[in-house]
Design an enzyme around this catalytic site. Structure first.
Site, PDB file in Angstrom:
ATOM      1  N   GLU A   9       0.817  -1.222   0.000  1.00  0.00           N
ATOM      2  CA  GLU A   9       0.000   0.000   0.000  1.00  0.00           C
ATOM      3  C   GLU A   9       0.845   1.265   0.000  1.00  0.00           C
ATOM      4  O   GLU A   9       0.670   2.155  -0.819  1.00  0.00           O
ATOM      5  CB  GLU A   9      -0.923   0.007   1.223  1.00  0.00           C
ATOM      6  CG  GLU A   9      -2.077  -0.962   1.141  1.00  0.00           C
ATOM      7  CD  GLU A   9      -2.984  -0.849   2.349  1.00  0.00           C
ATOM      8  OE1 GLU A   9      -3.300   0.294   2.744  1.00  0.00           O
ATOM      9  OE2 GLU A   9      -3.368  -1.889   2.907  1.00  0.00           O
ATOM     10  N   ASP A  87      -1.948  -4.247   3.659  1.00  0.00           N
ATOM     11  CA  ASP A  87      -1.941  -4.326   5.119  1.00  0.00           C
ATOM     12  C   ASP A  87      -2.759  -5.511   5.636  1.00  0.00           C
ATOM     13  O   ASP A  87      -3.752  -5.920   5.015  1.00  0.00           O
ATOM     14  CB  ASP A  87      -2.478  -3.027   5.717  1.00  0.00           C
ATOM     15  CG  ASP A  87      -1.495  -1.874   5.546  1.00  0.00           C
ATOM     16  OD1 ASP A  87      -0.320  -2.145   5.215  1.00  0.00           O
ATOM     17  OD2 ASP A  87      -1.891  -0.714   5.736  1.00  0.00           O
ATOM     18  N   TYR A 310       2.487  -4.057  13.131  1.00  0.00           N
ATOM     19  CA  TYR A 310       1.389  -3.311  12.516  1.00  0.00           C
ATOM     20  C   TYR A 310       0.590  -2.562  13.573  1.00  0.00           C
ATOM     21  O   TYR A 310       0.265  -3.111  14.630  1.00  0.00           O
ATOM     22  CB  TYR A 310       0.485  -4.268  11.750  1.00  0.00           C
ATOM     23  CG  TYR A 310      -0.523  -3.578  10.878  1.00  0.00           C
ATOM     24  CD1 TYR A 310      -0.120  -2.668   9.900  1.00  0.00           C
ATOM     25  CD2 TYR A 310      -1.888  -3.831  11.027  1.00  0.00           C
ATOM     26  CE1 TYR A 310      -1.043  -2.035   9.094  1.00  0.00           C
ATOM     27  CE2 TYR A 310      -2.816  -3.206  10.212  1.00  0.00           C
ATOM     28  CZ  TYR A 310      -2.387  -2.306   9.250  1.00  0.00           C
ATOM     29  OH  TYR A 310      -3.313  -1.672   8.454  1.00  0.00           O
TER      30      TYR A 310
END
Length: 716
Positions: A9, A87, A310
């Site tokens: 991304e 993601d 993350y």
């Protein structure tokens, strides 16, 4: 050829990933979403709702997305394999699906990793999978749901002519929390009270704790271990008049003081869980004064640099490898803080347990090196994450809590103290109040009064929410998910519905007016429980337990269309800048349509029925009354009754949305028994049709493939 293409991304990841994967890979970024719902069709929604189906039309998300798609299409032609590494959440899965569609990929592989480190990335590459369509469906459903609410609900606000721009499913529920708190503040009436205390020559202060009639010597007991603040007493019980405060001071001065109870016990405080998105935003707000948006921007950079896992997660789970690494670090640097077993932290029931909490990827990175590589804000946030992750793996803190209870005449005075005996996790994450040590005294000992006095105070209104506190409330009430907290608050600020004043969110006059209007026009959408149920439905879809198209269409037909109709009537009847004028004008309409005229039935209050109301047509149709059936879980017409009030035994029927082939009335499902077996058929719902020759053949019987009529064949 022979090369492989990895699509992520963010462009911030490409350099790090290229270094990890080597020259055999081309790494490209999608720059986030490449497609969005079109702006065509009814209300510019870009999708059509037909029956139980949702037909979506997607377009490139602006000129930059068009260019990105073209560049990625060129890159696809140069490789044999395309790997989608967006993601590791629902939004990322949805972006991967859009990339697959836009690039027309037939054999696209999906990989996920929660940290950008060689071990994690290589392990992910070695285990590609297909796209998880359930996660994609949940993402598509959220996009359709949010656009449906926003595009069809926002025009209601435009009629106010006050500059209101939009409403939204999560946005409006969050605004309502802020506005409701503001109204509580506005309605608050402060009350004077007095705090009464005594100072002893033995070196401590005690506060009024009640009289002999109101407080026994052994009471009140407090659960110190459960106390979130390990509180010491800093005020007396509230005394509501100065005369009473003066009387208590006189009592203290006139009677000797004797120590009647000495309590001392040791309690433990468990280490905090590692960060989730919500708790990271809260901690960064309180300790670093970062807004949720700023916190997430910095966390994104730390993630892309491979320094943390993350940052969008609602799980407090940590990988076994990290727990082992943390234990080794503690054994080397702080051996007394090594727990007997690995600390376990419980996630919320809706957390995505496949994800990890936010933690550093490498505990051993030297601070001096990181401080040189990172900006001041980045280093501060990284240090916060490091400390919280290490603290979560430490021993519990140990506290010694003391309580002294003194009696003078019929009055009791109390003091509390706290001393940290073992720091435990608090060496890294100190959330304990400061030490307050009391002198060592003996039960029954007489004390020397130094001073008795009182202090006048005033009750305070509930405080406005800070941004981190609002995030906490959103999470607790189930409004939104980790990826939506910061953007929702930012939208409220951009719409000028809220302002930030002295670190707190304050609704503007526009925000209050919008909220007041929506509270009357679309009240359900503002309630946290209602919005939370929608989030739970999205969770069910992500788990493959519910069909997303059926959920959207059912929600739209059963709730949203009737709700909008009622809201439009309110909007038409409301004069500009006079929201209060609409109170009392709203008809208490249900979401159920009349089987004859198809208009919405009114709710008629009744104490004689379990649901406290029944439904009746107020548009001219005679004898259309429906009662709720707990057995069938639906509204049904009552059984016909004889003049003496006894039931004729006619079983209830269910009105369908299917049309009669002879007249415009809907068909009804009639249930009966035959040879002891339950049966059902469809017939015209018009009772007069029973004697009509044309209607006699309007009968559909239930078969394995659907409804079938000897005259009209299968019912479409």
């Amino acid at each position: 050829m022979g090369k492989r293409l990895l699509i992520v991304e963010s462009p911030g990841k490409t350099k790090k990933l290229s270094q990890i994967l080597g020259s055999e890979w081309i790494v490209k970024a999608s720059m986030g979403h490449v497609r969005e719902l079109a702006s065509d069709g009814i209300d510019s929604l870009g999708f059509d709702l037909e029956g139980n189906s949702v037909h979506c039309r997607y377009v490139a998300r602006g000129d930059r997305a068009k260019e990105t798609i073209q560049q990625l299409q060129s890159a696809v032609k140069q490789v044999e394999t395309v790997v989608l590494a967006t993601d590791p959440d629902r939004e990322g899965e949805t972006i991967a699906w859009h990339l697959q569609q836009a690039l027309k990929l037939k054999k696209a592989q999906r990989v996920i990793y929660t940290e950008i480190t060689p071990a994690a990335v290589q392990a992910a590459i070695a285990q590609p999978r297909m796209l998880d369509q359930n996660l994609v469906n949940s993402g598509l459903c959220r996009a359709v749901l949010d656009k449906l609410v926003g595009f069809r609900g926002s025009p209601l606000l435009w009629s106010l002519n006050n500059g209101a721009k939009s409403m939204g499913r999560v946005q409006s529920a969050t605004l309502h929390i802020v506005c409701r708190r503001e109204r509580q503040i506005q309605a608050f009436v402060p009350q004077d009270y007095w705090s009464v205390y005594v100072d002893y020559e033995e070196g401590y202060r005690a506060y009024y704790q009640g009289t002999l009639n109101a407080a026994e010597v052994d009471e009140p007991q407090h659960d110190d271990a459960a106390s979130s603040s390990d509180q010491q007493v800093t005020e007396s019980e509230q005394v509501l008049s100065e005369a009473e405060a003066n009387r208590l001071v006189q009592q203290a001065q006139q009677h000797p003081h004797r120590l009647v109870k000495v309590e001392g016990k040791t309690t433990t405080r468990k280490p905090p869980a590692p960060f989730t998105t919500s708790t990271l935003q809260q901690a960064a707000g309180s300790k670093l004064r970062y807004s949720p948006e700023h916190t997430m921007q910095i966390a994104q950079k730390l993630y892309e640099a491979g320094l943390i896992t993350y940052m969008r997660t609602d799980s407090v789970t940590l990988s076994p490898d990290f727990c082992t690494a943390a234990r080794r670090w503690l054994e080397a640097h702080d051996p007394v803080n090594v727990p007997k077993k690995v600390a376990q932290h419980r996630s919320s029931k809706n957390a995505q347990e496949a994800h990890e909490a936010i933690r550093p990827t490498d505990l051993t990175r030297p601070s001096v090196q990181l401080k040189a590589e990172l900006s001041a804000d980045e280093f501060s946030l990284y240090l916060l994450i490091w400390k919280r992750a290490v603290a979560s793996q430490c021993q519990a803190a140990r506290l010694r809590i003391t309580r002294l209870l003194t009696q003078s005449g019929l009055v009791f005075w109390q003091a509390r103290g706290q001393v940290v005996e073992f720091q435990g996790y608090s060496r890294y994450w100190n959330n304990l109040s400061t030490d307050s040590e009391l002198p060592v005294l003996q039960q029954g000992q007489l004390l020397q009064l130094q001073k008795a006095a009182h202090e006048q105070k005033q009750t305070s209104p509930p405080p406005r929410y800070s941004e981190p506190k609002l995030v906490q409330v959103m999470e607790r009430r189930g409004i939104g998910r980790p990826s939506t907290y910061a953007p929702t608050i930012q939208t409220l600020k951009q719409r000028q519905y809220v302002d930030t004043a002295q670190g707190h969110l304050e609704p503007t006059s526009l925000g209050l007016e919008v909220d007041q209007f929506l509270e009357h026009a679309l009240p359900d959408l503002l309630e946290a429980d209602f919005t939370a149920q929608m989030e739970l439905a999205l969770d069910q879809i992500a788990e493959g337990k519910e069909d997303w198209q059926q959920y959207i269409t059912t929600w739209n037909y059963d709730y949203f269309i009737p709700a909008l109709e009622r809201a439009k009537k309110l909007a038409v009847s409301q004069a500009p800048n006079s929201t209060a004028a609409l109170i009392g004008k709203a008809l208490a309409l249900s979401r159920t349509q009349c089987p004859q005229c198809r208009k919405y039935l009114a709710k008629i209050p009744s104490k004689k029925v379990k649901k406290k109301y029944f439904l009746k047509c107020i548009s001219g149709c005679e004898d259309v009354v429906l009662f709720w059936s707990d057995r069938q879980k639906q509204w049904e017409q009552s059984r016909a009754k004889t003049p003496d009030g006894k039931s004729t035994g006619r079983p209830p029927v269910t009105i369908t949305t299917l049309g009669c082939p002879v007249c415009p009335k809907p068909l009804e499902e009639y249930r009966y028994e035959k040879e002891g077996q339950p049966k059902s058929l469809l017939r015209c719902s018009d009772p007069n049709s029973r004697n009509d020759k044309q209607h006699k053949e309007v009968v559909y019987f239930k078969t394995q493939s659907g409804w079938w009529s000897p005259k009209y064949g299968e019912l479409p």
